[in-house]
Design a protein around this motif. Structure first.
Motif, short mmCIF file in Angstrom:
data_model
loop_
_atom_site.label_atom_id
_atom_site.label_comp_id
_atom_site.label_asym_id
_atom_site.label_seq_id
_atom_site.Cartn_x
_atom_site.Cartn_y
_atom_site.Cartn_z
N LYS A 86 0.55 -1.14 0.23
CA LYS A 86 -0.22 0.30 0.18
C LYS A 86 0.86 1.10 0.15
O LYS A 86 1.04 2.03 -0.80
CB LYS A 86 -0.91 0.01 1.53
CG LYS A 86 -1.75 -0.89 1.05
CD LYS A 86 -2.90 -0.79 2.44
CE LYS A 86 -4.16 -2.09 2.15
NZ LYS A 86 -4.63 -1.66 3.07
N LYS A 87 2.01 1.13 0.83
CA LYS A 87 2.85 3.01 1.23
C LYS A 87 3.57 2.26 -0.71
O LYS A 87 3.47 3.58 -1.15
CB LYS A 87 3.57 1.76 1.83
CG LYS A 87 5.32 2.91 1.50
CD LYS A 87 4.42 4.41 2.59
CE LYS A 87 5.22 5.08 3.15
NZ LYS A 87 5.20 6.89 2.57
N SER B 39 -7.24 -10.75 -1.76
CA SER B 39 -8.17 -11.47 -1.52
C SER B 39 -7.90 -13.46 -1.23
O SER B 39 -8.69 -13.61 -0.64
CB SER B 39 -8.80 -11.85 -3.29
OG SER B 39 -7.56 -12.32 -3.75
N GLN B 40 -6.19 -13.57 -0.88
CA GLN B 40 -5.52 -14.49 -0.42
C GLN B 40 -6.00 -14.62 0.96
O GLN B 40 -6.52 -15.05 1.66
CB GLN B 40 -4.56 -15.11 -1.25
CG GLN B 40 -4.09 -14.69 -2.17
CD GLN B 40 -2.65 -15.94 -2.43
OE1 GLN B 40 -1.90 -15.19 -1.25
NE2 GLN B 40 -3.03 -15.99 -3.53
N ALA B 41 -6.34 -13.44 1.41
CA ALA B 41 -6.66 -12.65 3.08
C ALA B 41 -7.73 -12.93 3.13
O ALA B 41 -8.00 -13.93 4.57
CB ALA B 41 -5.44 -11.52 3.45
N ILE B 42 -8.53 -12.63 2.74
CA ILE B 42 -10.30 -12.99 2.67
C ILE B 42 -10.53 -14.00 2.44
O ILE B 42 -11.59 -14.95 3.44
CB ILE B 42 -11.15 -11.85 1.68
CG1 ILE B 42 -10.85 -10.84 1.67
CG2 ILE B 42 -12.31 -12.52 1.89
CD1 ILE B 42 -11.58 -9.12 1.09
N ALA B 43 -10.25 -14.90 1.51
CA ALA B 43 -10.39 -16.48 1.22
C ALA B 43 -9.94 -17.78 2.43
O ALA B 43 -10.19 -18.25 2.54
CB ALA B 43 -9.93 -17.51 -0.12
N LYS B 44 -8.60 -16.82 3.22
CA LYS B 44 -8.86 -17.65 4.30
C LYS B 44 -9.77 -17.82 5.68
O LYS B 44 -10.48 -16.92 5.95
CB LYS B 44 -7.14 -17.43 4.94
CG LYS B 44 -5.65 -17.40 3.76
CD LYS B 44 -4.73 -17.09 4.49
CE LYS B 44 -3.89 -18.37 3.00
NZ LYS B 44 -2.37 -17.26 3.70
N LEU C 179 -0.92 -6.61 -4.77
CA LEU C 179 -1.95 -6.27 -3.77
C LEU C 179 -3.58 -6.62 -3.49
O LEU C 179 -4.15 -7.49 -2.13
CB LEU C 179 -2.08 -4.81 -3.49
CG LEU C 179 -2.81 -4.24 -2.32
CD1 LEU C 179 -1.93 -4.74 -1.09
CD2 LEU C 179 -2.62 -2.11 -2.74
N LEU C 180 -3.92 -6.22 -4.96
CA LEU C 180 -5.75 -6.89 -5.21
C LEU C 180 -5.49 -9.19 -4.46
O LEU C 180 -6.53 -9.55 -4.16
CB LEU C 180 -5.93 -6.76 -6.07
CG LEU C 180 -7.49 -7.68 -6.82
CD1 LEU C 180 -7.90 -6.34 -5.58
CD2 LEU C 180 -7.80 -7.33 -8.11
N VAL D 26 2.87 0.72 -11.25
CA VAL D 26 1.96 1.28 -10.56
C VAL D 26 0.97 -0.12 -10.50
O VAL D 26 0.23 -0.56 -9.29
CB VAL D 26 0.78 2.31 -10.73
CG1 VAL D 26 -0.43 2.42 -9.78
CG2 VAL D 26 2.06 3.54 -9.82
N ALA D 27 0.35 -1.01 -12.51
CA ALA D 27 0.48 -1.43 -12.24
C ALA D 27 0.48 -2.93 -11.50
O ALA D 27 -0.67 -3.62 -11.15
CB ALA D 27 -0.71 -1.67 -13.86
N LYS D 28 1.28 -3.48 -11.58
CA LYS D 28 1.98 -4.61 -11.25
C LYS D 28 1.77 -4.37 -9.80
O LYS D 28 1.16 -5.10 -8.76
CB LYS D 28 3.28 -4.90 -11.62
CG LYS D 28 3.60 -5.46 -12.49
CD LYS D 28 5.63 -5.38 -12.14
CE LYS D 28 5.71 -5.78 -13.85
NZ LYS D 28 7.45 -5.62 -13.88
#
Length: 67
Positions: free
Chosen positions: A15-16, A62-67, A57-58, A50-52
């Motif tokens: 994020k930073k 999404s992996q953090a949410i799935a766990k 980051l996305l 920035v795109a990478k």
């Protein structure tokens, strides 16, 4: 910065880094508009970085949410 290097960063670091690179990109765009930028390729490189960063980051979010 390579994708495997970016994936080693934490979410907070990403994020930073996104914020810093977007600021840098806006400065580069301003320099390009005022014809102070010697190499316009720098804008493309910064935009792709920035795109990478945002993509990885996305993925991590999404992996953090799935766990």
């Amino acid at each position: 910065m390579k994708a495997h290097e970016i994936r080693q960063l934490s979410i907070e670091e990403l994020k930073k880094r996104v914020q810093d690179e977007e600021t840098n990109l806006s400065h580069l765009k301003f320099q390009l508009a005022t014809r102070q930028l010697t190499s316009p390729i720098q804008v493309r490189i910064s935009r792709r970085l920035v795109a990478k960063l945002k993509t990885i980051l996305l993925e991590k979010a999404s992996q953090a949410i799935a766990k």
